[in-house]
Design a protein around this motif. Structure first.
Motif, PDB file in Angstrom:
ATOM      1  N   LEU A  91      -9.238 -27.560  -3.516  1.00 32.71           N
ATOM      2  CA  LEU A  91      -8.001 -27.259  -4.236  1.00 32.71           C
ATOM      3  C   LEU A  91      -8.230 -27.242  -5.749  1.00 32.71           C
ATOM      4  N   GLN A  92      -9.020 -28.179  -6.240  1.00 35.32           N
ATOM      5  CA  GLN A  92      -9.288 -28.227  -7.683  1.00 35.32           C
ATOM      6  C   GLN A  92     -10.114 -27.023  -8.131  1.00 35.32           C
ATOM      7  N   ALA A  93     -11.110 -26.646  -7.329  1.00 31.08           N
ATOM      8  CA  ALA A  93     -11.902 -25.463  -7.664  1.00 31.08           C
ATOM      9  C   ALA A  93     -11.032 -24.210  -7.619  1.00 31.08           C
ATOM     10  N   TYR A  94     -10.180 -24.130  -6.621  1.00 31.85           N
ATOM     11  CA  TYR A  94      -9.252 -23.004  -6.480  1.00 31.85           C
ATOM     12  C   TYR A  94      -8.351 -22.897  -7.715  1.00 31.85           C
ATOM     13  N   GLY A  95      -7.799 -24.011  -8.151  1.00 34.77           N
ATOM     14  CA  GLY A  95      -6.920 -23.995  -9.315  1.00 34.77           C
ATOM     15  C   GLY A  95      -7.642 -23.568 -10.576  1.00 34.77           C
ATOM     16  N   MET A  96      -8.872 -24.060 -10.774  1.00 29.38           N
ATOM     17  CA  MET A  96      -9.623 -23.688 -11.977  1.00 29.38           C
ATOM     18  C   MET A  96      -9.977 -22.204 -11.979  1.00 29.38           C
ATOM     19  N   LEU A  97     -10.231 -21.636 -10.805  1.00 34.68           N
ATOM     20  CA  LEU A  97     -10.508 -20.204 -10.739  1.00 34.68           C
ATOM     21  C   LEU A  97      -9.283 -19.391 -11.152  1.00 34.68           C
ATOM     22  N   HIS A  98      -8.097 -19.847 -10.792  1.00 34.84           N
ATOM     23  CA  HIS A  98      -6.890 -19.148 -11.237  1.00 34.84           C
ATOM     24  C   HIS A  98      -6.698 -19.291 -12.752  1.00 34.84           C
ATOM     25  N   LEU A  99      -7.070 -20.418 -13.318  1.00 34.99           N
ATOM     26  CA  LEU A  99      -7.006 -20.555 -14.773  1.00 34.99           C
ATOM     27  C   LEU A  99      -8.004 -19.617 -15.446  1.00 34.99           C
ATOM     28  N   SER A 100      -9.182 -19.484 -14.860  1.00 37.81           N
ATOM     29  CA  SER A 100     -10.183 -18.555 -15.387  1.00 37.81           C
ATOM     30  C   SER A 100      -9.658 -17.122 -15.344  1.00 37.81           C
ATOM     31  N   ALA A 101      -9.025 -16.765 -14.224  1.00 32.66           N
ATOM     32  CA  ALA A 101      -8.454 -15.418 -14.090  1.00 32.66           C
ATOM     33  C   ALA A 101      -7.338 -15.205 -15.104  1.00 32.66           C
ATOM     34  N   SER A 102      -6.547 -16.237 -15.353  1.00 34.82           N
ATOM     35  CA  SER A 102      -5.456 -16.127 -16.319  1.00 34.82           C
ATOM     36  C   SER A 102      -5.985 -15.854 -17.713  1.00 34.82           C
ATOM     37  N   LEU A 103      -7.036 -16.567 -18.110  1.00 33.29           N
ATOM     38  CA  LEU A 103      -7.611 -16.335 -19.431  1.00 33.29           C
ATOM     39  C   LEU A 103      -8.174 -14.926 -19.534  1.00 33.29           C
ATOM     40  N   ALA A 104      -8.877 -14.487 -18.491  1.00 32.42           N
ATOM     41  CA  ALA A 104      -9.449 -13.134 -18.515  1.00 32.42           C
ATOM     42  C   ALA A 104      -8.361 -12.086 -18.682  1.00 32.42           C
ATOM     43  N   ALA A 105      -7.228 -12.276 -18.014  1.00 30.06           N
ATOM     44  CA  ALA A 105      -6.116 -11.337 -18.144  1.00 30.06           C
ATOM     45  C   ALA A 105      -5.505 -11.396 -19.541  1.00 30.06           C
ATOM     46  N   ALA A 106      -5.380 -12.604 -20.096  1.00 31.34           N
ATOM     47  CA  ALA A 106      -4.788 -12.758 -21.428  1.00 31.34           C
ATOM     48  C   ALA A 106      -5.625 -12.066 -22.494  1.00 31.34           C
ATOM     49  N   VAL A 107      -6.949 -12.198 -22.400  1.00 26.03           N
ATOM     50  CA  VAL A 107      -7.818 -11.548 -23.382  1.00 26.03           C
ATOM     51  C   VAL A 107      -7.699 -10.031 -23.291  1.00 26.03           C
ATOM     52  N   LEU A 136     -26.151 -25.305  -1.503  1.00 28.14           N
ATOM     53  CA  LEU A 136     -25.347 -26.417  -0.997  1.00 28.14           C
ATOM     54  C   LEU A 136     -24.464 -25.991   0.161  1.00 28.14           C
ATOM     55  N   ASP A 137     -24.143 -24.696   0.197  1.00 26.37           N
ATOM     56  CA  ASP A 137     -23.238 -24.159   1.219  1.00 26.37           C
ATOM     57  C   ASP A 137     -21.916 -24.934   1.205  1.00 26.37           C
ATOM     58  N   SER A 138     -21.390 -25.106  -0.009  1.00 25.56           N
ATOM     59  CA  SER A 138     -20.171 -25.887  -0.205  1.00 25.56           C
ATOM     60  C   SER A 138     -19.149 -25.013  -0.916  1.00 25.56           C
ATOM     61  N   PRO A 139     -17.987 -24.745  -0.330  1.00 29.65           N
ATOM     62  CA  PRO A 139     -16.999 -23.881  -0.983  1.00 29.65           C
ATOM     63  C   PRO A 139     -16.529 -24.435  -2.322  1.00 29.65           C
ATOM     64  N   GLN A 140     -16.352 -25.768  -2.407  1.00 28.56           N
ATOM     65  CA  GLN A 140     -15.880 -26.321  -3.665  1.00 28.56           C
ATOM     66  C   GLN A 140     -16.900 -26.178  -4.789  1.00 28.56           C
ATOM     67  N   TRP A 141     -18.190 -26.328  -4.443  1.00 23.20           N
ATOM     68  CA  TRP A 141     -19.208 -26.184  -5.481  1.00 23.20           C
ATOM     69  C   TRP A 141     -19.444 -24.713  -5.826  1.00 23.20           C
ATOM     70  N   ARG A 142     -19.257 -23.834  -4.868  1.00 20.35           N
ATOM     71  CA  ARG A 142     -19.311 -22.404  -5.195  1.00 20.35           C
ATOM     72  C   ARG A 142     -18.193 -22.057  -6.187  1.00 20.35           C
ATOM     73  N   GLY A 143     -17.012 -22.616  -5.928  1.00 17.32           N
ATOM     74  CA  GLY A 143     -15.898 -22.383  -6.833  1.00 17.32           C
ATOM     75  C   GLY A 143     -16.140 -22.972  -8.211  1.00 17.32           C
ATOM     76  N   ALA A 144     -16.675 -24.194  -8.239  1.00 18.05           N
ATOM     77  CA  ALA A 144     -16.954 -24.835  -9.522  1.00 18.05           C
ATOM     78  C   ALA A 144     -17.994 -24.047 -10.315  1.00 18.05           C
ATOM     79  N   ALA A 145     -19.053 -23.600  -9.636  1.00 19.40           N
ATOM     80  CA  ALA A 145     -20.098 -22.846 -10.326  1.00 19.40           C
ATOM     81  C   ALA A 145     -19.569 -21.522 -10.855  1.00 19.40           C
ATOM     82  N   MET A 146     -18.679 -20.879 -10.098  1.00 23.89           N
ATOM     83  CA  MET A 146     -18.099 -19.624 -10.570  1.00 23.89           C
ATOM     84  C   MET A 146     -17.198 -19.872 -11.783  1.00 23.89           C
ATOM     85  N   TRP A 147     -16.433 -20.955 -11.732  1.00 21.98           N
ATOM     86  CA  TRP A 147     -15.610 -21.285 -12.907  1.00 21.98           C
ATOM     87  C   TRP A 147     -16.495 -21.550 -14.121  1.00 21.98           C
ATOM     88  N   MET A 148     -17.573 -22.296 -13.933  1.00 25.41           N
ATOM     89  CA  MET A 148     -18.491 -22.581 -15.041  1.00 25.41           C
ATOM     90  C   MET A 148     -19.025 -21.286 -15.636  1.00 25.41           C
TER      91      MET A 148
END
Length: 410
Positions: A241-257, A195-207
């Motif tokens: 922005l939404q993909a960016y925020g979800m990636l930070h939530l993913s990073a937060s969980l990884a750090a918490a574990v 797709l060459d879309s930054p938001q979808w790259r972010g969403a897929a990485m969060w998934m």
């Protein structure tokens, strides 16, 4: 309490530890826990309560975390018996489908495919894994055929593929199937790159992090942070922005574990700052529901993971949680908060109420949750058989942890 079944996870721990030829002391040392605690886990005298311990034990015994999480279809009339029937079709679709190859299936008009995709999203949002297994494989093959035959529609087709792959990821993860979630995650990322879309790259990485992060929290963390950094310059776009925020939530969980509270809180704060830039409290991009409400839910969940207990639930006070139109997401939070509250005498009734609420919202999601099953079984093991009344015993029966196999909750 001899009429209660042994702990599901305790049995698996004991079997795998014996298979590895490790003593309690050695296995506990490798996992960074006391051998007394490991012994209690194996004997079913204490419930497993967090991802950190589960994943540390998996690393110590050199197995995937899914080896401990149970397979719901193995229990006669268990919560995942019927849902598991679709796993074979999912596996076949993942094997057949490769971007650019035509699987030879029939294709419909895009309006019909779009309606089918919307229905699949509803099934994922409801946590209906049986329906996902019945719908997603054929739909994915149809989308791959359309990608080849209708190049002018490729953008929407690729987005549809990502939705199919995510539904399959979630289904396979919740049913404890090894390998398939990662295959689906990588395929979704391939679509996002195309797709060459930054938001979808972010969403897929969060998934991917959301579904397969337990395999390696350090990798989940580094990937989420690296891509979030790439997206920073484009966060004036609401979807980025939404993909960016979800990636930070993913990073937060990884750090918490990994027991890194400071880092987890840093990423939570970054996600909260991103959410404050949004006009709405709940975003809709990629059905990730990023926004102030979801950040509050994640803050609570991460506090629970870090061992803050019932106090962590206070992070959602004042938030309109029901604004998130995703029953499975809400059920995930209610079940996580509920099992923690259930363990404390003073909040026990509230915890049971939340678990029952979660089950009403997404029965298959809750009944296939190892941590919920452990929490409920622990209550039955440590109390009188009729403790908690009919509601607790009924929930235990539906989870497959009733005192007597096949017994009625009444």
């Amino acid at each position: 309490m001899n009429d209660f079944p042994p702990s599901e996870i305790g049995r698996r721990l004991r079997e795998i530890r014996a298979w590895r030829g490790l003593s309690l002391e050695v296995a506990a040392g490798l996992a960074g826990i006391s051998f007394g605690y490991l012994g209690r886990l194996e004997r079913g005298e204490q419930a497993l309560t967090n991802r950190r311990t589960l994943e540390s034990l998996a690393q110590a015994l050199r197995v995937a975390p899914s080896e401990f999480t149970g397979r719901p279809w193995e229990t006669p009339d268990g919560p995942g018996t019927e849902a598991y029937a679709g796993v074979v079709a999912v596996e076949e679709a993942l094997d057949v489908c490769q971007l650019g190859d035509d699987p030879g299936t029939r294709v419909r008009e895009w309006s019909q495919v779009r309606a089918a995709l919307a229905q699949l999203e509803q099934c994922r949002g409801a946590g209906d894994y049986q329906a996902i297994g019945g719908q997603a494989p054929e739909l994915l093959m149809e989308l791959h055929a359309m990608y080849v035959r209708k190049p002018d529609q490729r953008q929407q087709i690729l987005i549809g593929m990502i939705g199919c792959y995510f539904a399959m990821m979630v289904m396979a993860k919740r049913l404890g199937v090894r390998g398939l979630p990662l295959l689906a995650a990588k395929a979704a990322q391939t679509c996002a790159e195309e797709l060459d879309s930054p938001q979808w790259r972010g969403a897929a990485m969060w998934m991917r992090g959301n579904v397969t992060g337990s395999l390696s929290r350090p990798q989940q963390y580094s990937r989420a942070v690296a891509l979030a950094d790439e997206l920073t310059a484009g966060t004036d776009d609401p979807q980025v922005l939404q993909a960016y925020g979800m990636l930070h939530l993913s990073a937060s969980l990884a750090a918490a574990v990994q027991s890194d509270r400071s880092t987890a809180e840093t990423h939570l704060d970054e996600a909260a700052a991103a959410a404050d830039r949004m006009e709405k409290d709940v975003g809709e991009f990629a059905r990730m529901w990023f926004g102030r409400v979801n950040v509050g839910i994640w803050r609570s969940s991460i506090g629970l993971e870090l061992g803050d207990g019932p106090k962590a639930v206070e992070a959602v006070h004042g938030l309109h949680i029901a604004a998130i139109p995703d029953a499975a997401r809400l059920a995930g939070f209610y079940s996580e908060a509920g099992r923690v509250l259930l363990a404390e005498p003073q909040t026990r009734d509230n915890g049971l109420g939340l678990l029952l609420k979660a089950e009403t919202l997404a029965p298959q999601r809750v009944r296939s949750d190892l941590f919920v099953r452990e929490a409920v079984a622990d209550q039955l093991r440590t109390a009188r058989r009729d403790a908690g009344g009919r509601n607790l015993r009924g929930l235990a029966w539906r989870l497959g942890v009733a005192p007597e196999a096949g017994s009625s909750p009444n």
